[in-house]
Structure formats: C-alpha cells, structure tokens
Design a protein around this motif. Sequence first.
Motif, PDB file in Angstrom:
ATOM      1  N   LEU A 182      65.260  52.508  25.605  1.00  0.00           N
ATOM      2  CA  LEU A 182      65.774  51.921  24.367  1.00  0.00           C
ATOM      3  C   LEU A 182      65.668  52.910  23.205  1.00  0.00           C
ATOM      4  O   LEU A 182      66.588  53.027  22.399  1.00  0.00           O
TER       5      LEU A 182
ATOM      6  N   ARG B 120      69.078  48.186  16.660  1.00  0.00           N
ATOM      7  CA  ARG B 120      70.347  47.922  17.349  1.00  0.00           C
ATOM      8  C   ARG B 120      71.415  47.489  16.353  1.00  0.00           C
ATOM      9  O   ARG B 120      72.538  48.023  16.340  1.00  0.00           O
TER      10      ARG B 120
ATOM     11  N   ILE C 240      66.737  43.128  27.375  1.00  0.00           N
ATOM     12  CA  ILE C 240      66.810  43.480  25.958  1.00  0.00           C
ATOM     13  C   ILE C 240      66.627  42.240  25.100  1.00  0.00           C
ATOM     14  O   ILE C 240      65.880  42.252  24.117  1.00  0.00           O
TER      15      ILE C 240
END
Length: 132
Positions: free
Chosen positions: A115, A76, A97
């Motif tokens: 994801l 991320r 998350i």
Amino acid sequence: MPHFTSFTTPGGEEMVIQSKKDFDHMTALARLGEERIDAEDIRAIRARLARGEEEVFPHEVVTRLIEGESPVRVYREFRGLTMTRLADISGLSQSLISEIESGKKDGGMRAMKALAAALGTTIDDLIWDKDD
C-alpha cells in the motif's frame, strides 16, 4: 563590547545585570541568527520539494490524519484513487483494503508495504493506532 555585572545569589544561582541597550543589542543579534537559520531551513525544504523528496499536503489531509482517520483512506483519496484502482496497483484485494481502512484488520507488513508503494508514501505514514 557589552558591559555587565555578574553576581551569585545566596541560593548559588549566577546572575547577570546589563544595560537595556546591551540587552537589546544581544537580542537583535540572536534574532538575526534565528532568521538566518530559518532562511537556510526554508531553502533546504524548497530544494527537497524541487527534487521530489518532500511533499506538501493540504490542511484538510493533515487534519484528517491528526483526527485519526485511516491513513490508507486519506492518502488514497488524496491521490484520487478508488479502492478498486488501489487494489490493482498494490496487488491486494479490495476487501482487504476496505478492512484496513475501516480498522478491522491491521494488514500486516507485506500489505502495508504494498500500500505504501502504491500510495507513494512510507509504511510509517500508514501505521496508526486509533486509540492514540
């Protein structure tokens, strides 16, 4: 043509004696073969990179993953996404998350699939066991 003498030791092991010149020649040929294979591998990797089938990661990213940091967090941050943005893209809640990144929850297959798609990676890249 290399010259050598072969014999069997008392223990049954087959051995070869050859001149240093012939040994050096065989070693040089082996190195050339390895270099050719290495060059072919490099060309194949470059072609996959050009087609977008492979990706290169900075040392810092690899180190964080090796050290056991949450792959979801590492990918991320590498992609420059906030948790809020990742939640929007993946369709998951920001709290889920956060729990996945902190290791409080595994996330389940559906969440990890979402994801992985949102982060442009695979589920295998996101599954980790901090005890390994």
